[in-house]
Design an enzyme around this catalytic site. Structure first.
Site, short mmCIF file in Angstrom:
data_model
loop_
_atom_site.label_atom_id
_atom_site.label_comp_id
_atom_site.label_asym_id
_atom_site.label_seq_id
_atom_site.Cartn_x
_atom_site.Cartn_y
_atom_site.Cartn_z
N ASN A 12 -33.91 16.84 23.00
CA ASN A 12 -32.96 16.02 23.75
C ASN A 12 -31.64 16.71 24.06
O ASN A 12 -30.80 16.14 24.75
CB ASN A 12 -32.66 14.73 22.97
CG ASN A 12 -32.11 15.00 21.57
OD1 ASN A 12 -32.43 16.01 20.96
ND2 ASN A 12 -31.30 14.09 21.07
N ASN A 21 -7.54 2.82 -8.68
CA ASN A 21 -6.50 3.85 -8.68
C ASN A 21 -7.03 5.26 -8.85
O ASN A 21 -6.26 6.22 -8.76
CB ASN A 21 -5.48 3.55 -9.80
CG ASN A 21 -4.80 2.23 -9.61
OD1 ASN A 21 -4.05 2.06 -8.66
ND2 ASN A 21 -5.08 1.28 -10.48
N ALA A 33 0.84 -1.20 0.00
CA ALA A 33 0.00 0.00 0.00
C ALA A 33 0.87 1.25 0.00
O ALA A 33 0.56 2.24 0.65
CB ALA A 33 -0.92 0.00 1.22
N GLY A 79 9.88 0.32 -6.68
CA GLY A 79 9.23 -0.80 -7.35
C GLY A 79 8.62 -1.79 -6.38
O GLY A 79 8.85 -1.75 -5.17
N ARG A 136 -3.63 9.75 -8.53
CA ARG A 136 -4.82 9.86 -9.38
C ARG A 136 -6.10 10.04 -8.56
O ARG A 136 -7.11 10.49 -9.08
CB ARG A 136 -4.92 8.64 -10.29
CG ARG A 136 -3.86 8.59 -11.38
CD ARG A 136 -3.80 7.25 -12.06
NE ARG A 136 -5.08 6.88 -12.66
CZ ARG A 136 -5.36 5.66 -13.11
NH1 ARG A 136 -4.44 4.69 -13.00
NH2 ARG A 136 -6.53 5.40 -13.64
#
Length: 462
Positions: free
Chosen positions: A379, A237, A18, A86, A24
């Site tokens: 209330n 994405n 992650a 990567g 995007r």
């Protein structure tokens, strides 16, 4: 007699990637925390993982670490990838968290939330097959191969080569079997293979898929398991892809609701949350939205244009149209909530009714009680919340304000237009109104005077 899957005895660790920046999405919220059906996408994934009872969970993050740490709340180890070089490099960041672990490792993606437990189990079972592959890859065949990496495999599922789209030849791009990115590897082999991966490619990155090519080059072999449902491995994405994922999830949930015995009058207009629970013979009319935490018992009817969240709807209850049930709403058997009524943190006893234009918050309404149109429970005093208790079979007249804390007794009647600030005893009538004044002819004189004044102003202007 049940047969245990080959992988069942092996300890399991899960690595969830992650670390993507999620540019995007254009959001301050971490990409994997964006919700589908009211639940963060990474939580959908972890719910499927939980059925495999992993011993360790590692979430690899880049930016937004604090958000993931808060979401995980100690359920997973957070590893940081910085810089981001990567997917292979990302998995390497989990090495410390998996120190001393011996077993299977599933590599998943936080933005690929709908991989099923069955598919994960199939990958692990293939890892433990008799031919003992070094790596198992999850492949899929999309309608459009787009920019996906390719899995070049033999007929028996053994992988000849893995290649990213940018590095593939035209002949390799003609292959329709694509790489989802999900893998199963034995822990003792994973980091050894990763250490041999280079970055001599178009992106200058360390690709996770290259562990397959490394294993093959060393005389081992790897295998592919193919999912028949490309939607299962669809990544999210962008906001557009998030909406598409929501639409796919909702379509399946609607179909399942009808299979399970609910009637949806206009299925495409009903929106469920991830945990919505419906009984049998439930009827849901058009344009109903369920937020998280709703249960609806057998025989209930939810009429058009209702919004429910954190509510429990009992058997044969009728809700709406145009009603809102907020967290803590509890509607017992055969009670009724009508149009433009809001219920929050309140119980309606069996057969109780609030049919029109009412707000019932922080209240306990007894069985058979009837709340007239425009009734509200006051209330909140600006600092604290207080509770209203209404006894069984009590009748609250229209346009009444019950100023909490207050108790209305069983069989009591509150006259229309009353503002009640003190308890009402059982069987008592309470009427709280100012004395009405009558001035005969006053309105006629007022109208005559105002019309004359208006005519004079018009004449002066002309």
């Amino acid at each position: 007699m049940t047969t245990e899957s080959p992988s069942a005895a092996a300890p399991l660790a899960v690595v969830v990637l992650a670390a993507g920046k999620g540019t995007r999405m254009k959001s301050d919220l971490h990409k994997v925390l964006h919700p589908v059906a009211g639940r963060p996408m990474v939580e959908h994934l972890l719910a499927s993982v939980a059925e495999l009872a992993p011993q360790r969970q590692v979430v690899v993050v880049g930016s937004g670490r604090e958000q993931l740490e808060a979401q995980m709340a100690g359920r997973a180890t957070i590893a940081v990838q910085e810089p981001q070089l990567g997917t292979g490099h990302a998995v390497q960041q989990a090495e410390d968290a998996l120190a001393g672990f011996s077993g299977d490792v599933l590599i998943l993606y936080g933005d690929v939330p709908f991989v099923t437990t069955g598919t994960m189990r199939a990958m692990l079972d293939r890892l433990h097959a008799a031919d003992a592959p070094a790596v198992v890859v999850l492949g899929f065949e999309p309608a459009d191969t787009l920019q996906y990496g390719r899995v070049l495999a033999h007929a028996d599922g053994r992988i000849a080569k893995m290649v990213e789209h940018k590095d593939a030849t035209e002949a390799e791009r003609a292959c329709r079997l694509c790489n989802s990115g999900l893998m199963a590897v034995k822990a003792e082999a994973l980091f050894d293979l990763l250490g041999k991966v280079g970055n001599d490619n178009a992106q200058g990155e360390y690709y996770l898929v290259d562990i397959v090519n490394v294993a093959n080059a060393e005389g081992g072999h790897c295998a592919v398991v193919v999912t028949g449902d490309a939607d299962e491995v669809a990544g999210i994405n962008s906001r557009g892809e998030l909406a598409e994922a929501e639409a796919r999830w909702q379509q399946r949930r609607r179909a399942q609701a009808m299979v399970d015995g609910a009637s949806l009058v206009a299925p495409e207009t009903v929106w469920f949350a991830w945990d919505t629970a419906l009984g049998r013979d439930v009827t849901i009319e058009p344009n109903v939205v369920f937020g998280p935490g709703v249960t609806v018992a057998d025989g209930a009817t939810i009429r058009a244009f209702c919004h429910l969240e954190g509510a429990s709807v009992g058997p044969n209850v009728e809700v709406g149209p145009y009603a809102r049930l907020r967290p803590g709403a509890l509607l017992e058997a055969k009670s009724k909530v009508g149009n433009f009524v809001e219920i929050k943190n309140a119980r309606l006893g069996a057969g109780a009714k609030a049919n029109h234009l009412s707000y019932v918050g922080d209240a306990d309404v007894g069985a058979g009680a009837n709340l007239g149109a425009g009734t509200i429970t006051c209330n909140y005093d600006g600092y604290f919340k207080y509770r209203t208790v209404i006894g069984e079979r009590a009748f609250i007249g229209s346009n009444s304000a019950l100023i909490a804390p207050v108790r209305i007794g069983a069989d009591a009647i509150v006259a229309a237009g009353s503002a009640v600030s003190r308890d009402v005893a059982d069987g008592e009538l309470r009427l709280v109104r100012a004395e009405q004044m009558v001035k005969p002819g006053w309105a006629d004189r007022f109208h005559d005077a105002m019309k004359k004044k208006k005519a004079e102003k018009k004449a002066a202007k002309d």
